[in-house]
Write a protein that holds these residues in place. Structure first.
Motif, mmCIF file in Angstrom:
data_model
loop_
_atom_site.group_PDB
_atom_site.id
_atom_site.type_symbol
_atom_site.label_atom_id
_atom_site.label_comp_id
_atom_site.label_asym_id
_atom_site.label_seq_id
_atom_site.Cartn_x
_atom_site.Cartn_y
_atom_site.Cartn_z
ATOM 1 N N ARG A 140 0.871 -1.182 0.000
ATOM 2 C CA ARG A 140 0.000 0.000 0.000
ATOM 3 C C ARG A 140 0.905 1.228 0.000
ATOM 4 N N ARG A 141 0.678 2.152 -0.902
ATOM 5 C CA ARG A 141 1.575 3.292 -1.116
ATOM 6 C C ARG A 141 1.870 4.066 0.173
ATOM 7 N N ALA A 142 0.869 4.303 0.990
ATOM 8 C CA ALA A 142 1.088 5.087 2.206
ATOM 9 C C ALA A 142 2.034 4.352 3.154
ATOM 10 N N ASN A 143 1.840 3.045 3.297
ATOM 11 C CA ASN A 143 2.708 2.259 4.187
ATOM 12 C C ASN A 143 4.128 2.191 3.630
ATOM 13 N N LEU A 144 4.245 2.024 2.319
ATOM 14 C CA LEU A 144 5.564 1.980 1.689
ATOM 15 C C LEU A 144 6.291 3.308 1.879
ATOM 16 N N ALA A 145 5.552 4.397 1.736
ATOM 17 C CA ALA A 145 6.160 5.716 1.910
ATOM 18 C C ALA A 145 6.703 5.884 3.327
ATOM 19 N N VAL A 146 5.972 5.413 4.318
ATOM 20 C CA VAL A 146 6.429 5.518 5.709
ATOM 21 C C VAL A 146 7.681 4.675 5.906
ATOM 22 N N ALA A 147 7.658 3.428 5.426
ATOM 23 C CA ALA A 147 8.815 2.531 5.594
ATOM 24 C C ALA A 147 10.032 3.084 4.858
ATOM 25 N N ALA A 148 9.833 3.525 3.607
ATOM 26 C CA ALA A 148 10.945 4.077 2.821
ATOM 27 C C ALA A 148 11.478 5.349 3.479
ATOM 28 N N GLY A 149 10.584 6.187 3.970
ATOM 29 C CA GLY A 149 11.009 7.405 4.650
ATOM 30 C C GLY A 149 11.843 7.104 5.878
#
Length: 188
Positions: A140-149
């Protein structure tokens, strides 16, 4: 519960999460990464600065010898010697550039043993990352963004820490050299 209580509770949660993640990174992740890098370097008959150089060239493409030395934390002389060894072993090629008398561009060249070893490792890590992506819903894009961040933020912080430490170490060595030179000249 008052707003002040909520703020205090949130701060306690932030401190606990920060401590837990710091412990995981410093006590678990970094030693494993270091052990992996030492193992790969030994298998390829390389030192850690040489392996770091190859990683830089793989990620960033051609770099000048000066840029490599700065990023790896080596003097010009040590960088030059290391690049000669890597060139002789078939890992890199230095290309003369008439516009620059020093700092010729250095490029990574295909090397079967090294490339197969690193590709196999990346496949194993990819499998682990895929498991995490599935388990924690990181697709899920939002979760990926948090993990990548989080990863990017931690890597940046580690780079700043390592750079500051290497500069501090360089400065301490320079002070010792100057003191010894003064002592040798009789200028206590």
């Amino acid at each position: 519960m008052t707003e002040a209580d909520h703020k205090q509770e949130r701060e306690a949660e932030i401190v606990a999460a920060t401590d837990e993640l710091t412990d995981l990174l410093v006590d678990h992740l970094l030693p494993v990464v270091q052990r992996y890098r030492e193992s790969v370097a030994a298998r390829l008959d390389l030192g850690l600065p040489e392996l770091h150089t190859l990683d830089l060239l793989r990620r960033l493409g051609s770099l000048s010898s000066g840029a490599i030395g700065e990023r790896v934390g080596l003097t010009r002389s040590t960088t030059s010697k290391m690049l000669r060894r890597l060139e002789a072993a078939g890992h890199v090629v230095r290309e003369p550039d008439v516009a620059h008398r020093q700092g010729w561009p250095v490029s990574l060249v295909p090397h079967e043993e090294r490339d197969l070893d690193l590709a196999a490792f990346r496949r194993r890590i990819r499998s682990t990352v895929r498991s995490a992506v599935t388990t924690y819903g990181l697709y899920r894009r939002a979760n990926l963004a948090v993990a990548a961040g989080l990863v990017i933020h931690v890597v940046h912080g580690l780079q700043l820490t390592v750079t500051a430490e290497s500069e501090r170490t360089w400065w301490q060595r320079a002070k010792v050299r100057r003191r010894r030179a003064r002592e040798a000249a009789g200028l206590h």
